[in-house]
Design a protein around this motif. Structure first.
Motif, PDB file in Angstrom:
ATOM      1  N   SER A 333     -54.401 -60.475 -12.076  1.00 36.85           N
ATOM      2  CA  SER A 333     -54.743 -61.740 -11.423  1.00 36.85           C
ATOM      3  C   SER A 333     -53.859 -62.840 -12.025  1.00 36.85           C
ATOM      4  O   SER A 333     -53.939 -63.093 -13.232  1.00 36.85           O
ATOM      5  CB  SER A 333     -56.230 -61.999 -11.695  1.00 36.85           C
ATOM      6  OG  SER A 333     -56.645 -63.253 -11.260  1.00 36.85           O
ATOM      7  N   ASP A 349     -51.347 -57.295  -2.354  1.00 38.81           N
ATOM      8  CA  ASP A 349     -52.759 -56.965  -2.572  1.00 38.81           C
ATOM      9  C   ASP A 349     -53.113 -55.534  -2.169  1.00 38.81           C
ATOM     10  O   ASP A 349     -53.899 -54.878  -2.840  1.00 38.81           O
ATOM     11  CB  ASP A 349     -53.660 -57.928  -1.783  1.00 38.81           C
ATOM     12  CG  ASP A 349     -53.776 -59.259  -2.500  1.00 38.81           C
ATOM     13  OD1 ASP A 349     -53.348 -59.328  -3.689  1.00 38.81           O
ATOM     14  OD2 ASP A 349     -54.267 -60.226  -1.878  1.00 38.81           O
ATOM     15  N   ASP A 350     -52.534 -55.044  -1.034  1.00 40.04           N
ATOM     16  CA  ASP A 350     -52.931 -53.703  -0.590  1.00 40.04           C
ATOM     17  C   ASP A 350     -52.446 -52.633  -1.579  1.00 40.04           C
ATOM     18  O   ASP A 350     -53.131 -51.638  -1.820  1.00 40.04           O
ATOM     19  CB  ASP A 350     -52.439 -53.416   0.844  1.00 40.04           C
ATOM     20  CG  ASP A 350     -50.940 -53.602   0.975  1.00 40.04           C
ATOM     21  OD1 ASP A 350     -50.362 -54.386   0.190  1.00 40.04           O
ATOM     22  OD2 ASP A 350     -50.332 -52.945   1.853  1.00 40.04           O
ATOM     23  N   LYS A 352     -52.085 -53.163  -4.849  1.00 42.64           N
ATOM     24  CA  LYS A 352     -52.988 -53.297  -6.004  1.00 42.64           C
ATOM     25  C   LYS A 352     -54.308 -52.576  -5.729  1.00 42.64           C
ATOM     26  O   LYS A 352     -54.840 -51.866  -6.588  1.00 42.64           O
ATOM     27  CB  LYS A 352     -53.305 -54.774  -6.263  1.00 42.64           C
ATOM     28  CG  LYS A 352     -52.184 -55.581  -6.891  1.00 42.64           C
ATOM     29  CD  LYS A 352     -52.714 -56.998  -7.094  1.00 42.64           C
ATOM     30  CE  LYS A 352     -51.725 -57.938  -7.711  1.00 42.64           C
ATOM     31  NZ  LYS A 352     -52.162 -59.333  -7.656  1.00 42.64           N
ATOM     32  N   ARG A 353     -54.827 -52.775  -4.518  1.00 43.06           N
ATOM     33  CA  ARG A 353     -56.121 -52.158  -4.186  1.00 43.06           C
ATOM     34  C   ARG A 353     -56.025 -50.635  -4.203  1.00 43.06           C
ATOM     35  O   ARG A 353     -56.874 -49.945  -4.749  1.00 43.06           O
ATOM     36  CB  ARG A 353     -56.602 -52.653  -2.810  1.00 43.06           C
ATOM     37  CG  ARG A 353     -58.018 -53.221  -2.888  1.00 43.06           C
ATOM     38  CD  ARG A 353     -58.456 -53.899  -1.607  1.00 43.06           C
ATOM     39  NE  ARG A 353     -57.651 -55.054  -1.282  1.00 43.06           N
ATOM     40  CZ  ARG A 353     -57.008 -55.248  -0.125  1.00 43.06           C
ATOM     41  NH1 ARG A 353     -57.063 -54.341   0.825  1.00 43.06           N
ATOM     42  NH2 ARG A 353     -56.318 -56.346   0.079  1.00 43.06           N
TER      43      ARG A 353
END
Ligand code: 5AD
Ligand code: SF4
Length: 438
Positions: A333, A349-350, A352-353
């Motif tokens: 973050s 983000d995708d 990381k997810r």
């Protein structure tokens, strides 16, 4: 009687500080409210390590603002790391806030809340001013037989992702005599387990000409203290004397929480962790050789700027190689003002997810295997209360810090022997054994 309510976010140091905030408010004659709705003084002890606690706080402050509109004499105080990081902006962001204070200035709470009869002093007091150990303040302790003990404040590391050094300031060690006196008096009042707290516990004492290994041995010598824990050590400072003290001191528990962060030496370098994957794994070998039965837990971050699929796979394989009993897993973050947040190669983000899901799977599998190997053993458990999932069962923790839910007949604070019958990735289950008295 006027009443207070304290909401705590973040780490164990904040849990410790909140006990002191409560202790201070009680010295002022306030009683604890059952909920923030019944409180005249509401305090938020905040965290800012990732974005999530910031957003959670915003929701809480929204509710506090609504209550304040109904009862304008409600005092809203915001302490801790978020307050420190945002001290310039906090009153424009949240006009409902009366008082803001950093982690090092809790001792002034009484003045600000108008204990002298002058009314609430609206304003912000940051750690930049003058820092004192919250440990020296009165405490309202949540548990009779367990206690947090602050041994240092601040952090001298420069991890490129982390906001903590900016908000908690340079590291200062607390005098060993003060720490020992506090623990001796805790022991007299029935405390059996202490957790020594610092941002980097094993750099303790360098500023005072002593060290963490010596402190562990001195705490171990205090009568009545049966379990000693500490958090968090930094792998770079985990030296032989500390390992020896862990191995030799009967009260020091067979558990280390040793934050790895990444299994890729390249990423570790960019994180400015100052150890490599190999050095970390060598340290683990050395610890396991000296401390049979050691439980090892860790912190891991995925999606650090520039992290490639190969880097990430090295984190997965490091989990297997180190054989962690558990891990706190985090999505990187970006925190304003840190070196890593300024990088242009942030991970989408995708990705990381996807990585955090894969990491959690491996962590859970490895932890489940480690816990399964305890089935059949008899473990010493410190009873903490009723089990959260089944009120007919008791719950406590082993020396290795694993939660055990068990059938038995014991009191909170007792040390009992429990035969382990089942295991999941996060806990054990069993029944109190009558084979021997602990
Ligand atoms: N993003 C994600 N996780 C972080 N941590 C610290 N800073 C960040 C950040 N910016 C994690 C580290 C640390 C734990 C307390 O929080 O893993 O050990
Ligand atoms: Fe959060 Fe770090 Fe502050 Fe603890 S020291 S409250 S984890 S920002």
């Amino acid at each position: 009687m006027r009443r207070y309510f304290v909401t705590t976010f973040g780490c164990q140091m904040n849990a410790h500080d909140s006990e002191r905030i409560k202790g201070m408010l009680e010295e002022l004659g306030l009683g604890e409210a059952q909920s923030p709705d019944d409180a005249d003084v509401v305090v938020f002890n905040t965290c800012t390590i990732r974005e999530k606690p910031d957003t959670k706080l915003a929701a809480h402050l929204g509710e506090a603002g609504a209550r304040k509109r109904e009862r304008p004499d409600t005092v809203v105080a915001v302490g801790g790391c978020y307050a420190e990081a945002q001290r310039e902006r906090i009153f424009s962001l949240y006009p409902q806030v009366d008082v803001a204070f950093g982690p090092g200035t809790i001792g002034h709470l009484a003045e600000w809340l108008g204990a002298g009869g002058e009314g609430v002093a609206r304003g912000a007091w940051g750690t930049g001013e003058e820092r004192t150990f919250a440990a020296t303040l009165p405490a309202h302790r949540e548990r009779r037989f367990q206690a947090w003990v602050q041994i240092s404040m601040g952090c001298n590391s420069v991890c490129s992702y982390c906001i903590v050094p900016a908000v908690r300031g340079r590291e200062v060690s607390r005098r060993p005599g003060e720490i020992i006196a506090e623990i001796a008096s805790l022991a007299d009042s029935g405390v059996r387990e202490v957790t020594l707290l610092g941002q980097n516990v094993n750099s303790y004492g360098r500023d005072l000409g002593t060290d963490f290994a010596r402190l562990l041995r001195e705490v171990d010598a205090i009568d009545g203290i049966e379990r000693i824990r500490f958090t968090s050590p930094h792998p770079k400072d985990f030296r032989r004397p500390v390992i020896e003290a862990m191995a030799e001191c009967a009260a020091v528990c067979e558990h280390a929480h040793l934050p790895l962060q990444s299994g890729s030496t390249r990423v570790l370098k960019e994180m400015r962790r100052t150890y490599s994957r190999d050095r970390y794994l060598r340290l683990v070998d050395e610890m396991r050789a000296a401390i049979p039965d050691l439980a090892l837990t860790t912190d891991l971050i995925v999606g650090f700027p520039g992290e490639t699929e190969d880097d990430f796979r090295e984190t997965l394989s490091a989990v297997e190689e180190a054989g962690f009993d558990g891990a706190f897993t985090f999505v990187y973050s970006p925190r304003a003002g840190t070196e890593a947040a300024a990088r242009t190669d942030q991970i989408p983000d995708d990705v990381k997810r996807d990585r955090i899901e894969r990491l959690v799977e491996v962590v859970q599998r490895v932890a489940a295997e480690r816990n399964a190997s305890r089935v059949g053993a008899v473990e010493e458990v410190l009873v903490e209360g009723a089990s959260r999932t089944d009120p007919l069962l008791l719950s406590g923790r082993t020396r290795r810090n694993t939660t055990v839910n068990f059938a038995g007949d014991a009191h909170v604070g007792d040390l009992v022997a429990v035969r382990i019958e089942r295991a999941t990735s996060t806990s054990l289950a069993g029944a109190q054994a009558v084979v021997y008295a602990v």
